[in-house]
Design a protein around this motif. Structure first.
Motif, short mmCIF file in Angstrom:
data_model
loop_
_atom_site.label_atom_id
_atom_site.label_comp_id
_atom_site.label_asym_id
_atom_site.label_seq_id
_atom_site.Cartn_x
_atom_site.Cartn_y
_atom_site.Cartn_z
N ALA A 83 11.56 2.05 4.37
CA ALA A 83 10.84 2.82 4.42
C ALA A 83 10.79 3.68 3.72
O ALA A 83 9.78 4.15 2.57
N ALA A 84 11.74 4.59 3.59
CA ALA A 84 11.89 5.50 2.20
C ALA A 84 12.06 5.08 0.82
O ALA A 84 11.32 5.58 0.18
N PHE A 85 12.55 3.93 0.78
CA PHE A 85 13.14 3.60 -0.61
C PHE A 85 11.61 3.27 -0.99
O PHE A 85 11.32 2.71 -1.95
N SER A 86 10.90 1.83 -0.04
CA SER A 86 9.64 1.75 -0.34
C SER A 86 8.61 2.56 -1.08
O SER A 86 7.54 2.98 -1.24
N LEU A 87 8.53 4.34 -0.07
CA LEU A 87 7.52 5.32 -0.22
C LEU A 87 8.06 5.62 -1.84
O LEU A 87 6.84 6.64 -1.70
N ALA A 120 19.41 3.46 -8.99
CA ALA A 120 17.93 3.69 -9.71
C ALA A 120 17.29 5.57 -9.38
O ALA A 120 17.49 5.98 -10.50
N LEU A 121 16.39 4.33 -8.40
CA LEU A 121 15.42 5.98 -7.55
C LEU A 121 16.19 6.99 -7.20
O LEU A 121 15.50 8.02 -7.49
N LEU A 179 14.20 9.47 -4.88
CA LEU A 179 15.03 9.55 -3.13
C LEU A 179 16.43 9.72 -3.40
O LEU A 179 17.16 10.11 -3.82
N ARG A 180 16.78 10.27 -1.92
CA ARG A 180 18.00 10.96 -2.06
C ARG A 180 18.55 9.54 -0.38
O ARG A 180 17.63 10.36 0.31
#
Length: 132
Positions: free
Chosen positions: A46-50, A81-82, A88-89
């Motif tokens: 979810a964090a990746f997607s958000l 990359a994010l 992203l963290r």
């Protein structure tokens, strides 16, 4: 497949609920957490997607414990990359003896982000001091 469908559903629900809040509180940050294999995997995805959504404040921070591997090499490259872009963290908290703690790829899946390992603390030994 079921996990991906669940994550997509969470993304739609989260964006529907969070988008107005992001507009009302533009300085707020988003933290996603999960403990245990299912919740931690869902939180990670979810964090990746958000973090890829244009309206989500960056970075999206994800803190999980007992996290299974959730993606293949392409996921690892994209998550890296994010993180490089500061979108992203991701931090995985692992306990000594945790079965999910290895950073080595397994079954073609990898962990992304960094790992914080907590070890069982032993009480410090009392040191004798000599009077001088």
């Amino acid at each position: 497949e079921a996990l991906l469908a669940t994550t997509t559903l969470y993304h739609r629900i989260a964006m529907g609920a969070l988008k107005p809040l992001f507009r009302m509180y533009p300085k707020y940050k988003l933290y996603v957490t999960g403990h245990g294999p299912t919740a931690a995997a869902s939180a990670t995805l979810a964090a990746f997607s958000l973090s890829t959504a244009p309206t989500t404040p960056k970075p999206v921070s994800c803190f999980t414990t007992a996290t299974p591997r959730v993606g293949d090499y392409r996921y690892l490259q994209a998550a890296t990359a994010l993180e490089t872009l500061r979108f992203l963290r991701t931090a995985r908290i692992v306990l000594q003896g945790d079965a999910c703690r290895s950073r080595k790829p397994c079954w073609g899946l990898s962990h992304a982000g960094f790992q914080v390992e907590l070890i069982k603390d032993t009480p410090p030994k009392k040191q004798e001091t000599k009077d001088e």
